[in-house]
Design a protein around this motif. Sequence first.
Motif, PDB file in Angstrom:
ATOM      1  N   ALA B   7       0.833  -1.201   0.000  1.00 22.41           N
ATOM      2  CA  ALA B   7       0.000   0.000   0.000  1.00 22.41           C
ATOM      3  C   ALA B   7       0.868   1.251   0.000  1.00 22.41           C
ATOM      4  O   ALA B   7       1.989   1.250   0.522  1.00 22.41           O
ATOM      5  CB  ALA B   7      -0.903   0.012   1.224  1.00 22.41           C
ATOM      6  N   VAL B   8       0.339   2.302  -0.581  1.00 17.93           N
ATOM      7  CA  VAL B   8       0.984   3.612  -0.508  1.00 17.93           C
ATOM      8  C   VAL B   8      -0.146   4.642  -0.429  1.00 17.93           C
ATOM      9  O   VAL B   8      -1.181   4.475  -1.083  1.00 17.93           O
ATOM     10  CB  VAL B   8       1.913   3.854  -1.726  1.00 17.93           C
ATOM     11  CG1 VAL B   8       1.177   3.713  -3.043  1.00 17.93           C
ATOM     12  CG2 VAL B   8       2.615   5.198  -1.651  1.00 17.93           C
ATOM     13  N   ALA B   9       0.015   5.614   0.419  1.00 19.62           N
ATOM     14  CA  ALA B   9      -1.071   6.570   0.630  1.00 19.62           C
ATOM     15  C   ALA B   9      -0.559   7.997   0.515  1.00 19.62           C
ATOM     16  O   ALA B   9       0.597   8.277   0.815  1.00 19.62           O
ATOM     17  CB  ALA B   9      -1.694   6.353   2.009  1.00 19.62           C
ATOM     18  N   THR B  42     -11.725  16.631   1.251  1.00 20.55           N
ATOM     19  CA  THR B  42     -11.914  17.150   2.611  1.00 20.55           C
ATOM     20  C   THR B  42     -10.724  16.821   3.508  1.00 20.55           C
ATOM     21  O   THR B  42     -10.195  17.682   4.209  1.00 20.55           O
ATOM     22  CB  THR B  42     -13.198  16.540   3.234  1.00 20.55           C
ATOM     23  OG1 THR B  42     -14.269  16.748   2.327  1.00 20.55           O
ATOM     24  CG2 THR B  42     -13.508  17.185   4.576  1.00 20.55           C
ATOM     25  N   PHE B  43     -10.295  15.566   3.451  1.00 24.72           N
ATOM     26  CA  PHE B  43      -9.170  15.126   4.280  1.00 24.72           C
ATOM     27  C   PHE B  43      -7.877  15.824   3.858  1.00 24.72           C
ATOM     28  O   PHE B  43      -7.095  16.296   4.692  1.00 24.72           O
ATOM     29  CB  PHE B  43      -9.048  13.598   4.186  1.00 24.72           C
ATOM     30  CG  PHE B  43      -7.962  13.002   5.018  1.00 24.72           C
ATOM     31  CD1 PHE B  43      -7.696  13.443   6.310  1.00 24.72           C
ATOM     32  CD2 PHE B  43      -7.196  11.945   4.519  1.00 24.72           C
ATOM     33  CE1 PHE B  43      -6.683  12.862   7.071  1.00 24.72           C
ATOM     34  CE2 PHE B  43      -6.189  11.364   5.284  1.00 24.72           C
ATOM     35  CZ  PHE B  43      -5.929  11.832   6.548  1.00 24.72           C
ATOM     36  N   ALA B  44      -7.660  15.921   2.545  1.00 26.77           N
ATOM     37  CA  ALA B  44      -6.430  16.543   2.054  1.00 26.77           C
ATOM     38  C   ALA B  44      -6.386  18.026   2.417  1.00 26.77           C
ATOM     39  O   ALA B  44      -5.345  18.559   2.795  1.00 26.77           O
ATOM     40  CB  ALA B  44      -6.335  16.382   0.537  1.00 26.77           C
ATOM     41  N   GLN B  45      -7.549  18.694   2.307  1.00 29.18           N
ATOM     42  CA  GLN B  45      -7.577  20.135   2.530  1.00 29.18           C
ATOM     43  C   GLN B  45      -7.461  20.482   4.017  1.00 29.18           C
ATOM     44  O   GLN B  45      -6.944  21.555   4.364  1.00 29.18           O
ATOM     45  CB  GLN B  45      -8.875  20.710   1.947  1.00 29.18           C
ATOM     46  CG  GLN B  45      -8.785  22.176   1.583  1.00 29.18           C
ATOM     47  CD  GLN B  45      -7.780  22.455   0.457  1.00 29.18           C
ATOM     48  OE1 GLN B  45      -7.995  22.100  -0.679  1.00 29.18           O
ATOM     49  NE2 GLN B  45      -6.666  23.102   0.796  1.00 29.18           N
ATOM     50  N   GLU B  84      -6.093   9.132   8.463  1.00 33.29           N
ATOM     51  CA  GLU B  84      -4.721   8.612   8.485  1.00 33.29           C
ATOM     52  C   GLU B  84      -4.712   7.092   8.549  1.00 33.29           C
ATOM     53  O   GLU B  84      -3.882   6.414   7.972  1.00 33.29           O
ATOM     54  CB  GLU B  84      -3.992   9.102   9.759  1.00 33.29           C
ATOM     55  CG  GLU B  84      -3.822  10.583   9.887  1.00 33.29           C
ATOM     56  CD  GLU B  84      -2.433  11.035   9.476  1.00 33.29           C
ATOM     57  OE1 GLU B  84      -1.548  10.186   9.338  1.00 33.29           O
ATOM     58  OE2 GLU B  84      -2.258  12.251   9.278  1.00 33.29           O
ATOM     59  N   ALA B  85      -5.655   6.578   9.296  1.00 37.17           N
ATOM     60  CA  ALA B  85      -5.623   5.165   9.655  1.00 37.17           C
ATOM     61  C   ALA B  85      -6.351   4.296   8.639  1.00 37.17           C
ATOM     62  O   ALA B  85      -6.331   3.081   8.740  1.00 37.17           O
ATOM     63  CB  ALA B  85      -6.260   4.981  11.020  1.00 37.17           C
ATOM     64  N   ASP B  86      -6.947   4.921   7.644  1.00 38.23           N
ATOM     65  CA  ASP B  86      -7.957   4.233   6.843  1.00 38.23           C
ATOM     66  C   ASP B  86      -7.462   2.941   6.206  1.00 38.23           C
ATOM     67  O   ASP B  86      -8.105   1.900   6.310  1.00 38.23           O
ATOM     68  CB  ASP B  86      -8.482   5.179   5.761  1.00 38.23           C
ATOM     69  CG  ASP B  86      -9.988   5.083   5.624  1.00 38.23           C
ATOM     70  OD1 ASP B  86     -10.602   4.350   6.406  1.00 38.23           O
ATOM     71  OD2 ASP B  86     -10.535   5.738   4.720  1.00 38.23           O
TER      72      ASP B  86
END
Lengths: 161, 161
Positions: B7-9, B42-45, B84-86
């Motif tokens: 995975a990479v996030a 939303t999360f990124a902003q 973060e944890a998703d």
Amino acid sequence: MGGTRVAVAGTFGPLHDGHRNLLRTALKYGDGGIVVGLTTDTFAQASRTRDVPPFGDRAAGVEAAIDEVDEWGREHEVRAIDSEADIVDADPDIDALVVSPETAPELADINETRREQGMVPLEGIVAPYVLAEDGERISSTRIARGEIDEHGALLDDASDG
Amino acid sequence: MGGTRVAVAGTFGPLHDGHRNLLRTALKYGDGGIVVGLTTDTFAQASRTRDVPPFGDRAAGVEAAIDEVDEWGREHEVRAIDSEADIVDADPDIDALVVSPETAPELADINETRREQGMVPLEGIVAPYVLAEDGERISSTRIARGEIDEHGALLDDASDG
């Protein structure tokens, strides 16, 4: 040129399940083979107060552990190293280095040195810690102190004569 | 179960050569396929003052970058993540997570959470930083500021009208 060559370095003595996991992780990702950098007695002893098992015993332990955990039939080579920088600064053919979560940030410095020497930077592979029965990390120091065995089982306080 | 799943996030926007290297590293080691966790708008902003390109544009950029750097023909999946944890807490089928040298130590916490939930710990794969022409890291922030282009070339101070 076949595949990814992975290095892992350490003292590996007394050998324990944390070491087996480092070696297994190197083998898992090292489809082009692995290089195990094994500290010389002088280098290993310099940073420790406890006695370190002699090089030959540690090398034999590493070979036995590789036999045990290599599910993939990888090639491997055990090399003596007598400085921190020995493998990673000097070997342009390594692609990746196995590190622990706490030593991972050192990769940035290692790669700065490699770039200065005209080598491509290393990838890192972080092997998770292996925990003892009490939830703390397995370490050679704990084994040398008689707290746990090589698999992380807690030992009795009472030691035999 | 066919190999190692990696995975990479991230936010991946504006996309640059550092992102291409993260994706390439995931693909290199992910012989069982890769999962790209892409932050929602939303999360990124939430953690940024600069504007982030919209999710669809970022997803298209990730797909194009994967096409460009995948030498191995790996399977891939792009997923939206809004915490973060998703990915790492929720997905038991991931073996490894690509991290940067500075975020690598976070793996210890992630793995503590995973162990508490009865999942096996993740391995980490540390992708080296990609440097701009001036020797500093390429980042989306620097691109958004107009300092460098997506490949790390320095841009003129004078901006066109």
